[in-house]
Enzyme design. Structure first.
Site, PDB file in Angstrom:
ATOM      1  N   SER A   1     -26.424  20.394  -2.094  1.00 40.68           N
ATOM      2  CA  SER A   1     -26.024  21.108  -3.426  1.00 40.68           C
ATOM      3  C   SER A   1     -27.491  21.350  -4.026  1.00 40.68           C
ATOM      4  O   SER A   1     -27.364  21.978  -5.034  1.00 40.68           O
ATOM      5  CB  SER A   1     -25.109  20.285  -4.211  1.00 40.68           C
ATOM      6  OG  SER A   1     -25.659  18.788  -4.276  1.00 40.68           O
TER       7      SER A   1
ATOM      8  N   LYS B   1     -20.551  15.934 -12.079  1.00 40.73           N
ATOM      9  CA  LYS B   1     -21.894  16.653 -12.347  1.00 40.73           C
ATOM     10  C   LYS B   1     -21.829  17.191 -13.727  1.00 40.73           C
ATOM     11  O   LYS B   1     -23.083  17.027 -14.603  1.00 40.73           O
ATOM     12  CB  LYS B   1     -22.110  17.917 -11.396  1.00 40.73           C
ATOM     13  CG  LYS B   1     -22.276  17.319  -9.979  1.00 40.73           C
ATOM     14  CD  LYS B   1     -22.373  18.285  -8.838  1.00 40.73           C
ATOM     15  CE  LYS B   1     -22.750  17.779  -7.329  1.00 40.73           C
ATOM     16  NZ  LYS B   1     -22.947  18.923  -6.683  1.00 40.73           N
TER      17      LYS B   1
END
Length: 788
Positions: A690, A733
């Site tokens: 990511s 996140k």
């Protein structure tokens, strides 16, 4: 012990032909005096004829087979003993008792007659005398061994040792000892036939040593048995005395009171048919045992476990949905997914009472209330609550129990939990299920497969109980920080409910409603003369500057530290009445800020990008730093990066080199310089795809000299075609970005569906931009180029 005269009266003239008296099971040695009973017709005639002779001499020989009634020459050993008849006593008609004294060894040369009794021509056997020193040594060994043997046989008279000491001639010593040994007639015959005195002494010493070893072993066994018997008898006597004392005091009514009590408990337990059958079988065994035996305690403990289990005891569920919802909201803030699932189960249970309990798994970072939620669920639906900690459990027997063959065996933790709960439908929290271990003792995760399968757990069998127990009515709630360590087969049986971290506003609400009132009460400050409150700004100061977590555990610790400081001042009469803790007061109690807003400083230079990472404890922001130095176009990666993250950096670099002109980068800038990419916090391992977009953005920022905006963070996987692929952990996140003060987020376009789980208050405060290719990210993340 057969008596022996030390001095044997020698036969001056041994007749050439003498009468033979056969013996069945004994051997007569020279010097021995023994009584025998005579009853066979030929033997009686021999004795009657010999009585008339003066000091008659006859021959004694041993039969080869004691069962032969009328032996002939072939049935007798060749070597025997010439004896003198000392005394004859008539017991009855044709029955005499004769006392004989052995005189000398003889050998049968020829059978002369067998009527009216046996007569044979014999010769005297001369002994072969040994070397004097060897004979003395053998005699000394035989006498010493014989004394030890005599000490172990209390039946022998005291004169036996003295008689042994009075004989010194080696051959006579051997004959004396052999005649008194408890050995087979064949072995005694071998000694009788040993003409060599040295050989005879060795044979006797061997037989004597063997007999001594047998007696020592027997004595040792007898001692052990007597000790055990003495202990048992002593215990029995004491128990009888105790029983008599209790009887006098009126404390005992019936010796079978305990068995009767078990029988009553078995009937009251309403066990399954199988369990009741086993219980009565064990009870019947118990009645036949002595209370002092070890097996009695094992069986009694097993019966206690059987009758104490809640076979038919259950609590009545609280099926009013409104009440259940109120209790859940009273104990926990937010966590709507879990509350919704519990309410669904209670609604179905109200419609179908036979519905099996759900098997939930709450997955989330530490401190979000997973374990306490299980207790709240139990309180809401009116069930007993039991918690089983599985962290570090490595033995299968912890789950399924030990077999009763092992000393100190016990049922597994599940059966123990049911006994503690007292009902067969409790809420059981399997805490830290992701931290199960396994080793040579088995795999506890595999043992849980049966427990957590609704199609199997109605017949769960514990190794200790060995009877089926129904777990289908139990509501299992497992907790875990991350789902990855859980084996696939076990994961398949769990209904996963993810609990992400809390937002700042949620933490504020939790602190106001739960943490602060609880800590004030725990520290004794809920008093009439003190009204302690916290301002919203003070709580936010603690959340932003003193904690960095997805849950509220550290927030609780920091609030507790503030309240302890207030308690000190209150005790010292520095505070009283209404006291409000403001934001400016927090450093006085907690010291300088632990976490500073550093976004602007960290991204103020080209080559620095802010990425977003997922961890088992929630989301985190992650800085990507890139710098260039003279070189040949190489790429260096540091920061303890995993293989996947290194490959993402390589992919980003390859895409940049293949499209450098598109971003206004000169080819010489790539060919003449080496690039170094570093991810700070080098002691912490990092991995995953990511960070690809953030790495690419940092490289472009470095090579174009344009800074990345301080309020921007990004996540997404990059491909060699410049596509931005979706990643996981979006909610965690975004919460981490919000905590760090970031207001613009770049996400992969295909992650738009995951933003629905993010609270509305977070989405409203952040600008979320969805990117399909990396060009979309650069357009909104890079600042305008500054004029020289």
């Amino acid at each position: 012990m057969t008596s022996t005269t030390p001095q044997i009266e020698e036969i001056k003239d041994l007749p050439e032909v003498i009468s033979l008296l056969p013996l069945r099971n004994s051997v007569l040695f020279p010097g021995s005096i023994i009584p025998i009973d005579v009853g066979r017709p030929k033997s009686v005639k021999l004795i009657e004829e010999a009585i008339a002779a003066e000091r008659p001499i006859i021959g004694i020989v041993t039969q080869k087979d004691a069962r032969t009634e009328d032996p002939s020459a072939k049935d007798l050993h060749e070597v025997g003993c010439a004896v003198r008849i000392l005394k004859v006593i008539k017991l009855a008609r044709d029955n005499y008792s004769v006392i004989l004294q052995g005189v000398v060894r003889i050998k049968i040369e020829e059978l002369v007659s067998d009527e009216p009794f046996l007569q044979a021509r014999v010769s005297e056997l001369a002994e072969i005398h040994p070397v004097k020193l060897e004979a003395e040594a053998l005699v000394a060994n035989i006498k010493e061994t014989a004394r030890k043997l005599i000490s172990l046989v209390p039946e022998l008279p005291r004169e036996a040792a003295a008689l042994l000491d009075s004989v010194n001639e080696p051959g006579q010593v051997a004959d004396l000892v052999a005649s008194n040994l408890d050995i087979e007639p064949a072995e005694k015959q071998e000694v009788l036939e040993a003409f060599d005195v040295s050989e005879r002494l060795r044979k006797v010493l061997t037989l004597l040593t063997r007999q001594l070893e047998i007696l020592e072993i027997r004595e040792r066994i007898n001692t052990q048995v007597q000790e055990e018997m003495g202990h048992s008898q002593r215990e029995y006597v004491l128990r009888q005395q105790l029983k008599a004392i209790k009887g006098e005091l009126g404390e005992i009514d019936d010796e079978n009171a305990e068995a009767d009590e078990f029988e009553q408990k078995i009937a009251e337990a309403k066990m399954s048919e199988e369990a009741e059958k086993v219980a009565f079988k064990q009870l019947n065994r118990l009645k036949q045992m002595q209370p002092s035996s070890a097996e009695y305690t094992v069986t009694r403990t097993y019966l206690e476990w059987l009758v104490d289990l809640p076979w038919s005891v259950s609590t009545e569920d609280q099926l009013e949905i409104g009440t259940v919802r109120d209790v859940l909201n009273e104990d926990h803030y937010d966590l709507e997914k879990v509350k919704k699932r519990i309410l669904e189960y209670m609604a179905v249970l109200k419609l179908n009472a036979s519905k099996k309990g759900p098997i939930l798994c709450l997955v989330g970072p530490p401190g979000v209330g997973k374990t306490s939620l299980g207790k709240s669920v139990a309180r809401a639906i009116g069930r007993s609550f039991v918690r089983i900690s599985l962290g570090g459990v490595r033995d299968e027997a912890e789950i399924r129990g030990h077999r009763r063959t092992y000393v100190g065996s016990l049922p597994g933790r599940l059966i123990q939990a049911l006994k503690r709960a007292g009902t067969n439908n409790p809420v059981i929290v399997l805490d830290e299920i992701d931290k199960l271990g396994h080793d040579f003792r088995g795999d506890p995760a595999s043992a849980l497969l049966e427990v957590l399968d609704p199609e199997q757990n109605h017949t769960f069998s514990d190794h200790y109980l060995e009877v089926a127990f129904d777990l289908s009515r139990v509501m299992f709630i497992a907790t875990a920080n991350t789902i990855d360590p859980i084996p696939p087969a076990l994961k398949d049986r769990l209904e996963i409910l993810e609990l992400p971290g809390y937002t700042r506003q949620e933490k504020l609400a939790i602190a106001r409603r739960f943490l602060i009132p609880k800590q004030i009460g725990d520290h004794g400050l809920d008093r009439e003369d003190l009204a302690l409150t916290f301002s919203d700004d003070a709580i936010m100061e603690v959340i932003d500057s003193y904690t960095r977590e997805a849950g509220v555990r550290n927030l609780q610790r920091e609030i507790s530290s503030v309240i302890r400081g207030v308690a000190v001042k209150f005790v010292e009469d520095e505070l009283s009445g209404e006291v409000e803790i403001a934001a400016k007061d927090i450093p006085d109690y907690l010291g300088p800020q632990k976490f500073m807003p550093e976004m602007a400083d960290r991204t103020a230079s080209p080559g620095v990008a802010t990425g977003l990472a997922w961890t088992p404890t929630g989301g985190e922001i992650m800085f990507i730093e890139a710098t260039a130095m003279p070189g040949k176009g190489g790429l260096m990666l540091t920061g303890q990066l995993g293989d996947v993250m290194k490959e993402s950096a390589q992919a980003a670099m390859s895409y940049l080199k293949s499209h450098f002109d598109q971003f206004g980068i000169a080819a010489e800038a790539l060919e003449s310089r080496d690039i170094h990419i570093h991810v700070p916090a080098g002691a912490i391992p990092k991995d995953g795809p990511s960070a690809g977009v953030a790495i690419f953005s940092a490289l472009v920022s470095l090579l174009t000299g344009r800074c990345i905006r301080a309020d921007v963070a990004m996540t997404g996987e990059i491909t060699l075609r410049g596509l931005v692929l979706p990643v996981g952990g979006i909610k965690e996140k975004l919460l981490a970005a919000h905590r760090a003060g970031i207001r613009r987020i770049f996400l992969p376009e295909r992650n738009e569906k995951d933003v629905v789980d993010v609270p509305e208050e977070i989405r409203s405060e952040m600008e979320i931009i969805y990117a399909k290719v990396v060009d979309d990210v650069l357009a909104g993340a890079l600042e305008d180029a500054k004029a020289d």
